[in-house]
Write a protein that holds these residues in place. Structure first.
Motif, short mmCIF file in Angstrom:
data_model
loop_
_atom_site.label_atom_id
_atom_site.label_comp_id
_atom_site.label_asym_id
_atom_site.label_seq_id
_atom_site.Cartn_x
_atom_site.Cartn_y
_atom_site.Cartn_z
N LEU A 131 11.82 -10.15 22.16
CA LEU A 131 11.80 -8.92 21.38
C LEU A 131 12.11 -7.72 22.27
O LEU A 131 11.71 -7.70 23.44
CB LEU A 131 10.41 -8.70 20.75
CG LEU A 131 9.91 -9.76 19.77
CD1 LEU A 131 8.43 -9.50 19.44
CD2 LEU A 131 10.72 -9.77 18.49
N VAL A 161 14.85 -6.27 17.37
CA VAL A 161 14.84 -4.97 18.03
C VAL A 161 13.98 -4.09 17.14
O VAL A 161 14.32 -3.83 15.98
CB VAL A 161 16.25 -4.38 18.19
CG1 VAL A 161 16.17 -3.03 18.89
CG2 VAL A 161 17.13 -5.34 18.98
N VAL A 162 12.87 -3.66 17.67
CA VAL A 162 11.84 -3.00 16.86
C VAL A 162 11.39 -1.76 17.63
O VAL A 162 11.67 -1.62 18.82
CB VAL A 162 10.69 -4.01 16.60
CG1 VAL A 162 10.06 -4.47 17.91
CG2 VAL A 162 9.63 -3.45 15.68
N PRO A 187 17.83 -8.06 14.24
CA PRO A 187 16.44 -8.47 14.02
C PRO A 187 15.78 -8.77 15.36
O PRO A 187 16.37 -9.44 16.21
CB PRO A 187 16.57 -9.74 13.17
CG PRO A 187 17.90 -9.61 12.49
CD PRO A 187 18.78 -8.89 13.48
N TRP A 205 21.35 -2.34 18.38
CA TRP A 205 19.99 -1.88 18.07
C TRP A 205 19.52 -2.28 16.69
O TRP A 205 18.33 -2.21 16.38
CB TRP A 205 19.84 -0.37 18.28
CG TRP A 205 20.38 0.49 17.17
CD1 TRP A 205 21.70 0.61 16.82
CD2 TRP A 205 19.65 1.34 16.29
NE1 TRP A 205 21.83 1.49 15.77
CE2 TRP A 205 20.60 1.96 15.42
CE3 TRP A 205 18.30 1.65 16.13
CZ2 TRP A 205 20.22 2.86 14.42
CZ3 TRP A 205 17.93 2.56 15.13
CH2 TRP A 205 18.89 3.15 14.29
#
Lengths: 90, 424
Positions: B251, B130-131, B128, B125
Motif C-alpha cells: 500500500l 494508493v490511499v 487501488p 495515484w
C-alpha cells in the motif's frame, strides 16, 4: 437475523459471498479485509479504471457501493450490520 | 413534494463532533445552554479521536466522559444539506440523517468542521491501494487489518509520522516515510517543539520507531502495479542531484497536508481568508451568531482545536468575558499552527508531477492535459466537468489550486448527497 452474532462478529454478504467482520468496523473495511490488493477494487471509474478508497472520511466518494439496494452509499462511514447486502462495482 | 422538516430549537448548534466541537459543546452546555452537536460520522470523535473513547486513547476519554455528562446531545450520521437565510441570525441549518431531515434554529452556531487531506496527482495515484495517509489511518481505525503489510507513507506533515507509528503498532511494516520538506526545516521545527513539552515527548517516541525509515526532502513521482502489489518511485535531491528509488510495497499512503473544510462556513456567509474561516480572538466569524473553532480556522492540531473549541463554545453561550480570559492561551497554539505552515510548505516540483494523462478529477476522470489549456476553475468546470462529480471539488479543488493556481468556487447546496424527497 440477530443484530450481532454472539462472538462479536457480524455476518454480511459482499458481492454474493458471506463475510465476517468485527462489530463496529465499517463496510469499506469489511470489503478490504477480504485480502489482497484485488479487494481494494471497489468501483469502476467513468472511463473504466478500477478505484479503491482514498480519504477514509466520506469526502472522496471512491468507496461507493450499493448497500441493501441503496446505491452510492459511502461505505467508509457505514458500520457493518448483520444481514447487510453489499454490491461493489469493482 | 418534500418531506416537512422537523424543526428543532437549541441555544447552541455545534457542527462537527471532533475535538473542537466536543470542547465547544462541553463549554456551552456546562454554561447552562441547550446544545446539539451534529456530525456525519456514526460516532463523535472526528478524525483524530475516530472510534470513540474505546479506541481513541486515554487523553480523549475524559473529554468523551465530559461530553456525556454535559447534557449536550450528539446527533451522529447527520450531514448538513442546506443553510437557510431568513432574517433570523444566526442562519438556520438543515441536516439529514437516516432518521430524517431536521431544520435547526439556534441562538448561536459553532462551526467545528475540521480539515481534510490534500491529495496531489502523480502518475499512478488512482490505483487501488494508493490511499491517503490520513485515509489509511481512518481505515485502520475502522478495523482495517494491516498485519504483515508493507506500506510506504509519503507526502508532508506531522500526520505522516502519526500514521507510520499507528501502522507499526498494528503489525504493518513501514518501508519508508517520505516527507517532502527538507531536513533542515524539519530539524528547526523539532527544535521549536521545546516550547510545547507534550509534543516533544510525542516526537521523541515517534523518532524511535520511525527515525530509521524517515527520508526528508523526498516525494513520490510515480507508482505502478507490480508483482501483485505496488512499486513506488521516490525522488530525493542530494547535493543538487535528483535520485530515484523504487520501493515495492502493498500500500502507498500518501497525503500532502490538510486543508480546512469551509463549505458550511461559506454557506453561512462567513468570510474565508487564505482557505480558512476568518475569526477574531474568540472565534467569532464575520457573521453575527456564528463562531468557528479548530482546523477549519487554520490547521493547527489537537491543542489548538481544544483551546479554540472552549473559547468559541463560551462565546456562543453568551459568556464573552469568560471566553476572553482564555485568549492568551490560544495564541500559543496559533503560533504553533503558523510554525506548521512554514515548515511544511510544498516543494514547487510537486505541482509538476502530473503528466498530461494523469487524472486530476477522479470523479469525472479529467486529466491534467485537458485542464492545462483553461484559464480558470470556472472555465475548466464548464468545459471538462471537473468538480461536478460526487466529491464536488473537495479532492480535485486543492489539487487544481497547487497545479494551476486556480481558486475553486464554492460548493453548492445540497452539501451532501440528498434524495429529492428530502429537499423542500
Amino acid at each position: 437475523m440477530p443484530d450481532q452474532a454472539r462472538d462479536g462478529l457480524v455476518r454480511l454478504t459482499i458481492d454474493g459471498a458471506v463475510v465476517e467482520s468485527a462489530a463496529g468496523t465499517s463496510v469499506a473495511v469489511a470489503v478490504l479485509n477480504r485480502g489482497g490488493l484485488a479487494a481494494w477494487r471497489l468501483r469502476t471509474s467513468v472511463t473504466g479504471s478500477s478505484r479503491g478508497p482514498l480519504c477514509g472520511m466520506g469526502i472522496c466518494f471512491e468507496c461507493r457501493a450499493t448497500v441493501d439496494g441503496r446505491p452510492h452509499e459511502r461505505t467508509c462511514q457505514l458500520p457493518v450490520r448483520s444481514g447487510m447486502e453489499v454490491r461493489t462495482d469493482g | 413534494m418534500g418531506e416537512e422538516a422537523n424543526c428543532r430549537d437549541v441555544d447552541v448548534l455545534v457542527i462537527g463532533a471532533g475535538p473542537a466541537g466536543i470542547a465547544a459543546a462541553c463549554a456551552a452546555a456546562e454554561a447552562g445552554r441547550c446544545v446539539a452537536v451534529i456530525d456525519d460520522n456514526p460516532a463523535a470523535g472526528g478524525q483524530i479521536w475516530r472510534g470513540g473513547p474505546a479506541k481513541a486513547g486515554p487523553e480523549s476519554t475524559r473529554w468523551f466522559e465530559r461530553l456525556a455528562a454535559s447534557g449536550a446531545i450528539v446527533h451522529a450520521s447527520a450531514s448538513v444539506i442546506e443553510v437557510l437565510h431568513p432574517d433570523a441570525r444566526p442562519p438556520r441549518v438543515r441536516t439529514r440523517s437516516p432518521a430524517g431531515v431536521v431544520e435547526w434554529r439556534s441562538r448561536g452556531i459553532v462551526l467545528a468542521t475540521g480539515g481534510r487531506e490534500r491529495f496531489l496527482p502523480f502518475p499512478g495515484w488512482t490505483l487501488p491501494g494508493v490511499v491517503g495517509a490520513g485515509g489509511l489511518q481512518a481505515l485502520v481505525k475502522q478495523g482495517l487489518d494491516v498485519r504483515g503489510r508493507r506500506v510506504v507513507v509519503a507526502g508532508t506533515g506531522p500526520l505522516l509520522l502519526a500514521v507510520a507509528e499507528l501502522l507499526v503498532a498494528k503489525g504493518a511494516t513501514v518501508a519508508a516515510v517520505a516527507e517532502q520538506a527538507p531536513l533542515g526545516r524539519l530539524v528547526r521545527f523539532a527544535a521549536s517543539l521545546v516550547l510545547h513539552p507534550g509534543k516533544l515527548l510525542q516526537a521523541a517516541s515517534i523518532r524511535r520507531t520511525i527515525g530509521p525509515v524517515l527520508r526528508a526532502g523526498t516525494f513520490p513521482v510515480a507508482v505502478r502495479a507490480h508483482d501483485g502489489g505496488l512499486a513506488v518511485t521516490l525522488a530525493s535531491a542530494t547535493r543538487g542531484r535528483e535520485r530515484h528509488d523504487d520501493i515495492a510495497c502493498d500500500l502507498l499512503a500518501c497525503g500532502f497536508g490538510l486543508v480546512p473544510n469551509v463549505d458550511v462556513a461559506r454557506a453561512c456567509g462567513c468570510d474565508v481568508r487564505r482557505g480558512a474561516v476568518a475569526v477574531d480572538d474568540v472565534g467569532g466569524t464575520t457573521v453575527p451568531g456564528v463562531w468557528a473553532a479548530g482546523e477549519c480556522t487554520g490547521i493547527g492540531g489537537l491543542d489548538k482545536s481544544l483551546a479554540e473549541g472552549r473559547v468559541a463554545g463560551l462565546a456562543a453561550a453568551g459568556r464573552a468575558a469568560e471566553a476572553a480570559g482564555f485568549v492568551a492561551d490560544l495564541r500559543r497554539w496559533r503560533r504553533f499552527a503558523a510554525a506548521l505552515d512554514r515548515t511544511f510548505v510544498l516543494d514547487r516540483r510537486l505541482a509538476r508531477l502530473a503528466a498530461d494523462d494523469t487524472v486530476v478529477c477522479r470523479c469525472e476522470d479529467v486529466t491534467a492535459g485537458r485542464l492545462r489549456c483553461h484559464r480558470s476553475w470556472r472555465e475548466a468546470k464548464l468545459m471538462t466537468r471537473i468538480g461536478m462529480g460526487p466529491c464536488q471539488g473537495r479532492v480535485c479543488g486543492p489539487a487544481a489550486e497547487v497545479l494551476l493556481g486556480w481558486s475553486p468556487e464554492d460548493v453548492r447546496p445540497p452539501y451532501a448527497p440528498t434524495p429529492l424527497g428530502d429537499l423542500a
